[in-house]
Motif scaffolding. Structure first.
Motif, PDB file in Angstrom:
ATOM      1  N   THR A  51      38.601 -40.701  54.096  1.00 21.61           N
ATOM      2  CA  THR A  51      37.193 -40.472  54.411  1.00 21.61           C
ATOM      3  C   THR A  51      36.864 -39.001  54.177  1.00 21.61           C
ATOM      4  OG1 THR A  51      37.187 -42.231  56.073  1.00 21.61           O
ATOM      5  CG2 THR A  51      35.446 -40.580  56.225  1.00 21.61           C
ATOM      6  N   ARG A  52      35.762 -38.744  53.487  1.00 17.21           N
ATOM      7  CA  ARG A  52      35.385 -37.363  53.138  1.00 17.21           C
ATOM      8  C   ARG A  52      34.662 -36.713  54.315  1.00 17.21           C
ATOM      9  NH1 ARG A  52      31.177 -34.803  49.457  1.00 17.21           N
ATOM     10  NH2 ARG A  52      32.268 -33.144  48.317  1.00 17.21           N
ATOM     11  N   LEU A  53      35.178 -35.568  54.747  1.00 19.12           N
ATOM     12  CA  LEU A  53      34.648 -34.863  55.909  1.00 19.12           C
ATOM     13  C   LEU A  53      34.112 -33.496  55.501  1.00 19.12           C
ATOM     14  CD1 LEU A  53      37.581 -35.604  58.408  1.00 19.12           C
ATOM     15  CD2 LEU A  53      35.488 -36.946  58.067  1.00 19.12           C
ATOM     16  N   HIS A  54      33.206 -32.996  56.322  1.00 14.26           N
ATOM     17  CA  HIS A  54      32.576 -31.701  56.050  1.00 14.26           C
ATOM     18  C   HIS A  54      32.824 -30.728  57.201  1.00 14.26           C
ATOM     19  CE1 HIS A  54      29.012 -28.940  56.466  1.00 14.26           C
ATOM     20  NE2 HIS A  54      29.402 -28.651  55.238  1.00 14.26           N
ATOM     21  N   GLY A  55      32.930 -29.468  56.856  1.00  9.87           N
ATOM     22  CA  GLY A  55      33.071 -28.441  57.875  1.00  9.87           C
ATOM     23  C   GLY A  55      32.627 -27.091  57.370  1.00  9.87           C
ATOM     24  N   TRP A  56      32.692 -26.101  58.253  1.00  6.45           N
ATOM     25  CA  TRP A  56      32.419 -24.710  57.905  1.00  6.45           C
ATOM     26  C   TRP A  56      33.640 -23.872  58.259  1.00  6.45           C
ATOM     27  CZ3 TRP A  56      27.481 -24.674  61.349  1.00  6.45           C
ATOM     28  CH2 TRP A  56      26.389 -25.210  60.649  1.00  6.45           C
ATOM     29  N   PHE A  57      34.013 -22.980  57.357  1.00  7.78           N
ATOM     30  CA  PHE A  57      34.997 -21.943  57.680  1.00  7.78           C
ATOM     31  C   PHE A  57      34.240 -20.633  57.758  1.00  7.78           C
ATOM     32  CE2 PHE A  57      38.181 -18.694  56.894  1.00  7.78           C
ATOM     33  CZ  PHE A  57      39.219 -19.109  57.707  1.00  7.78           C
ATOM     34  N   LEU A  58      34.202 -20.066  58.966  1.00  3.17           N
ATOM     35  CA  LEU A  58      33.482 -18.820  59.200  1.00  3.17           C
ATOM     36  C   LEU A  58      34.508 -17.699  59.411  1.00  3.17           C
ATOM     37  CD1 LEU A  58      31.910 -21.296  61.043  1.00  3.17           C
ATOM     38  CD2 LEU A  58      30.161 -19.530  60.904  1.00  3.17           C
ATOM     39  N   PRO A  59      34.659 -16.800  58.441  1.00  6.19           N
ATOM     40  CA  PRO A  59      35.689 -15.768  58.563  1.00  6.19           C
ATOM     41  C   PRO A  59      35.343 -14.728  59.622  1.00  6.19           C
ATOM     42  CG  PRO A  59      34.334 -15.370  56.630  1.00  6.19           C
ATOM     43  CD  PRO A  59      33.892 -16.694  57.188  1.00  6.19           C
ATOM     44  N   ALA A  60      36.377 -14.138  60.174  1.00 12.56           N
ATOM     45  CA  ALA A  60      36.198 -13.087  61.170  1.00 12.56           C
ATOM     46  C   ALA A  60      35.521 -11.877  60.557  1.00 12.56           C
ATOM     47  CB  ALA A  60      37.558 -12.691  61.740  1.00 12.56           C
ATOM     48  N   ARG A  61      34.763 -11.178  61.374  1.00 11.68           N
ATOM     49  CA  ARG A  61      34.242  -9.880  60.972  1.00 11.68           C
ATOM     50  C   ARG A  61      35.393  -8.879  61.055  1.00 11.68           C
ATOM     51  NH1 ARG A  61      28.559  -8.972  61.374  1.00 11.68           N
ATOM     52  NH2 ARG A  61      27.534 -10.878  60.668  1.00 11.68           N
ATOM     53  N   TYR A  67      34.827 -29.245  52.240  1.00  8.01           N
ATOM     54  CA  TYR A  67      34.982 -30.695  52.247  1.00  8.01           C
ATOM     55  C   TYR A  67      36.469 -31.011  52.157  1.00  8.01           C
ATOM     56  CZ  TYR A  67      29.971 -31.199  51.664  1.00  8.01           C
ATOM     57  OH  TYR A  67      28.610 -31.136  51.866  1.00  8.01           O
ATOM     58  N   PHE A  68      36.938 -31.915  53.008  1.00  8.56           N
ATOM     59  CA  PHE A  68      38.345 -32.282  53.020  1.00  8.56           C
ATOM     60  C   PHE A  68      38.447 -33.749  53.388  1.00  8.56           C
ATOM     61  CE2 PHE A  68      37.186 -31.018  57.246  1.00  8.56           C
ATOM     62  CZ  PHE A  68      37.966 -31.747  58.130  1.00  8.56           C
ATOM     63  N   LYS A 123      27.333 -34.130  57.663  1.00  5.69           N
ATOM     64  CA  LYS A 123      27.531 -34.484  56.254  1.00  5.69           C
ATOM     65  C   LYS A 123      28.828 -35.251  56.010  1.00  5.69           C
ATOM     66  CE  LYS A 123      25.027 -30.412  54.541  1.00  5.69           C
ATOM     67  NZ  LYS A 123      25.133 -29.173  53.718  1.00  5.69           N
ATOM     68  N   SER A 124      29.540 -35.594  57.068  1.00  3.58           N
ATOM     69  CA  SER A 124      30.785 -36.351  56.915  1.00  3.58           C
ATOM     70  C   SER A 124      30.489 -37.829  56.701  1.00  3.58           C
ATOM     71  CB  SER A 124      31.679 -36.174  58.156  1.00  3.58           C
ATOM     72  OG  SER A 124      32.143 -34.848  58.251  1.00  3.58           O
TER      73      SER A 124
END
Length: 287
Positions: free
Chosen positions: A54-64, A47-48, A108-109
Motif C-alpha cells: 500500500t502506497r503511503l505518504h509522509g513528510w520528512f522535516l529536517p532539523a534546523r 512516498y513509501f 494522501k495515503s
C-alpha cells in the motif's frame, strides 16, 4: 412485556454492533489543515510502501542546523498529518528531524484503515526512516498520540532492544477493548452491560498494556492530561503501571485530549525534549 422489548432491542444492538467497534477507531480524511510552508518549515514530500505494498505518504522535516536525533510521529485516529503539525512543528526548531506520516486511508495515503494494516504502516514508517542515509540510526525516537500511542507501543514491542532510543506515549489507551468498555459505560441501559458488550464489540489484538512491558530497557515516557475527555486519565496510569523501568510519567494538569504538546504547554514540551536528550547522553561512570 416492556422488559422483553428492551431485551429484544438490546439483542438486536449486540448483533448489529458485534465487532463493529474495531472500525470505529478510524476517522480518516484528506482535509488540509496546516502545511510546512504555513509553518515556515523545510520539508520533503515522501512516498513509501507498507508491508502489503500500500502506497503511503509522509513528510520528512529536517532539523534546523545539525540534527541530534530523529522523531517519528504516530498520529491519532482522526484527520491526517496536516492536523498535527501545529503540535509537532516545534521539533525541527529544537534540532530534531521530524518524520510524520499518514496511515492507509488518511491524507494522501492509499487504502482503507484496519488494525493490522495500520500496524504494518507504522512498522514500515520506522523501516523507511532507518534506511535514510541522512538519519543517525542510533538516535531515533518514537512519539505516538492517542491511537498513535498504541501503534508506537506495538511497533516498539516488535523490535530488537536498542533499535530505538526512547518512546513517548501521549493520551493513549490501555487496550482497545478497555476504551470501548469505558465508552459503553457512558450510555443509558447499555452501560449496565459494558463488560460483556466490550467483549463482543471489540477485539484486543495489539494490546498496549500487555506489550508495553517488553519495551524495556528502552526508556518510556507516558503523558496524559488530567481533563482528557476522550481517553480517561486512568488509562495513562494503567499503561505506566505495566511499563518497566526506565519509565517516566508526566501528569499534565488540566489538559484535554492530546493537549500535552500544544504550543501553550512549553514545560511539557521541554520535558519531552530533555527525555530524548537523556536517552542519547552517555552514562556517567562512577569511580
Amino acid at each position: 412485556m416492556r422488559a422483553l422489548r428492551r431485551l429484544a432491542v438490546l439483542t438486536v444492538l449486540v448483533l448489529v454492533l458485534s465487532g463493529c467497534a474495531n472500525s470505529l477507531f478510524y476517522y480518516p480524511n484528506d482535509t488540509v489543515y496546516l502545511t510546512p510552508e504555513d509553518a515556515a518549515l523545510s520539508y520533503e514530500d515522501v512516498y513509501f510502501e507498507s508491508l502489503d505494498k500500500t502506497r503511503l505518504h509522509g513528510w520528512f522535516l529536517p532539523a534546523r542546523g545539525k540534527a541530534w536525533g530523529t522523531v517519528i510521529h504516530f498520529h491519532g485516529n482522526a484527520g491526517n498529518i496536516t492536523a498535527n503539525l501545529n503540535m509537532m512543528g516545534f521539533m525541527p526548531y529544537q534540532g530534531l528531524n521530524l518524520f510524520m506520516f499518514d496511515y492507509r486511508g488518511y491524507g494522501k495515503s492509499e487504502g482503507h484503515p484496519d488494525r493490522k494494516g495500520v500496524y504494518e504502516d507504522s512498522l514500515s514508517a520506522l523501516r523507511y526512516v532507518l534506511a535514510r542515509p541522512d538519519v543517525d540510526k542510533q538516535r531515533v525516537f518514537l512519539l505516538g498520540q492517542s491511537l498513535g500511542g498504541a501503534n508506537a507501543i506495538a511497533v516498539s514491542a516488535s523490535l530488537n532492544p536498542e533499535t530505538i532510543r526512547a518512546l513517548v506515549v501521549d493520551s493513549s489507551f490501555y487496550s482497545y477493548r478497555s476504551i470501548v468498555k469505558d465508552k459503553i459505560g457512558t450510555l443509558p441501559v447499555l452501560g449496565w452491560f459494558k463488560a460483556p458488550l466490550s467483549l463482543i464489540m471489540a477485539t484486543d489484538s495489539y494490546h498496549s498494556g500487555d506489550m508495553i512491558g517488553s519495551i524495556s530497557p528502552t526508556p518510556v515516557m507516558i503523558l496524559h492530561g488530567t481533563k482528557d475527555r476522550v481517553i480517561p486519565y486512568h488509562h495513562g496510569e494503567q499503561l505506566f503501571e505495566r511499563a518497566r523501568e526506565p519509565k517516566t510519567f508526566v501528569r499534565v494538569e488540566g489538559a484535554d485530549h492530546i493537549e500535552a504538546l500544544a504550543p501553550r504547554n512549553k514545560v511539557t514540551r521541554e520535558k519531552v525534549l530533555d527525555f530524548f536528550r537523556q536517552a542519547v547522553r552517555p552514562p556517567v561512570l562512577s569511580n
